[in-house]
Scaffold this active site. Structure first.
Site: not given
Ligand code: SF4
Length: 370
Positions: A94, A135, A139, A142, A358
């Site tokens: 995206e 990823c 986190c 996220c 975000c």
């Molecule tokens: S915020 Fe999301 S995309 Fe960014 S490093 Fe952490 S897990 Fe990965």
């Protein structure tokens, strides 16, 4: 000869290797370079300076420009567009277009805040670019983390997102003010070489200035040191989200590997250019990291760094076990930081209604494509 080879993402030397292979003189590589990056042609037929025979042989050997294909676009009521861009192997990421955007970095913080979008027409914009499919960083706030890491993007795929969106939005770099933020899916510093190759091509080929680009990292300390030594580099943002070890480990498990202490030490050595500041991003999670004590910890931690902090009230999504703090909590957090002398800005959420904000990028397609 390769079956499918994308030219986008190759540097001048790599293009020279291609022209050599075809027995063409080196100046043809320069023509390819200019066509790919300066002219931003998307089809081999458009490369008019090249002889038709050479274009045909490139095509027959499986070469193409390799611009990603737009599979879907979702338009937010605030003008933000979330693109689903697909690559040759069918994987997709995206990429987000934010007109009048302050989607991560406006440079001086003056565009931050809760102001209403005044107009749908734009004179400046921000593109938020992905660096990996999914990823691995995990986190906890996220949505991208829920995908896991599927693969790294090539330099051409990173750069191609920008060119595809510029083409769709008819950006004229001479006229329009465009910022790039590498804050989409993925951790750019875990795909460092491809990310940096894309940056160099954006500067040397497309004509971006490095001060219009910002990369955000979750804190991959060894790469911060590498990045500090780069001759050409975007500005640096660090996703902080907690200033004490236990809490940060809870919401960003990567802290176990690269502690806050190591992270801040790497930033104290980071060579900032004139008038450049580090950016810290802080996603506020209701009742988790948004108390007064947390704000004071942040102020203490980053004291002495030439830095600003961007506060982002959580953009919630399915399967995210946190909630969004009320506006007064966000303002109280900001006030403590400002009272401590730290420039702190509240980021206006962009495209929340289309899962483009975000932390929300996860191929959410249960919305009507345009
Ligand atoms: S915020 Fe999301 S995309 Fe960014 S490093 Fe952490 S897990 Fe990965």
């Amino acid at each position: 000869m390769p079956q499918h080879s994308e030219l986008l993402g190759l540097c001048l030397q790599q293009l020279t290797d291609v022209t050599d292979r075809f027995g063409e003189p080196p100046y043809r590589a320069r023509q390819l370079f200019d066509g790919l990056y300066r002219q931003r042609w998307s089809q081999l037929e458009q490369f008019s300076p090249l002889p038709a025979d050479f274009r045909r042989r490139l095509h027959e050997a499986g070469y193409s420009v390799g611009l990603p294909r737009s599979e879907a676009r979702f338009l937010s009521e605030d003008g933000t567009v979330r693109y689903l861009l697909a690559f040759a192997d069918g994987q997709s990421v995206e990429t987000v277009w934010m007109p009048e955007g302050d989607g991560g970095e406006a440079g001086d913080g003056s565009a931050s805040g809760d102001e209403e979008l005044e107009s749908k027409t734009w004179s400046r914009a921000t593109i938020c670019v992905s660096s990996q499919v999914g990823c691995a960083v995990d986190c906890k706030f996220c949505m991208t983390a829920l995908l896991g890491l599927l693969r790294n993007l090539t330099a051409g795929e990173i750069l191609g997102q920008i060119l595809a969106v510029m083409q769709d939005q008819q950006v004229d770099l001479e006229r329009d003010r465009l910022n790039l933020v590498f804050m989409g899916q993925g951790e750019p510093f875990l795909n460092y070489d491809n990310f940096m190759q894309a940056v160099r091509l954006l500067v040397d080929g497309v004509g971006f200035t490095e001060s219009r680009m910002t990369v955000s990292t979750s804190g991959i300390v060894p790469r911060i040191a590498d990045f500090a030594a780069e001759a050409v580099r975007p500005k640096l943002a660090v996703s902080l989200n907690a200033a004490n070890e236990a809490l940060r480990t809870q919401i960003m498990p990567i802290t176990k590997k690269w502690t806050i202490e190591k992270l801040i030490a790497s930033l104290r050595n980071f060579p900032l250019r004139n008038r450049e500041r580090l950016t810290f991003e802080y996603v506020l999670l209701n009742g988790v990291n948004d108390e007064a004590v947390h704000a004071r910890e942040v102020a203490e931690l980053i004291r002495g760094l030439r830095a600003k902090i961007n506060l982002i009230a959580l953009n919630s999504g399915p399967d995210i076990p946190f909630s969004t703090p009320a506006a007064d909590r966000v303002l109280a957090f900001q006030r403590i930081l400002r009272d401590a002398g730290i420039p702190a800005f509240i980021r206006r959420p962009r495209g929340r209604d289309i899962y483009a904000a975000c932390g929300q990028l996860k191929h959410t397609t249960e919305l009507v494509g345009l």
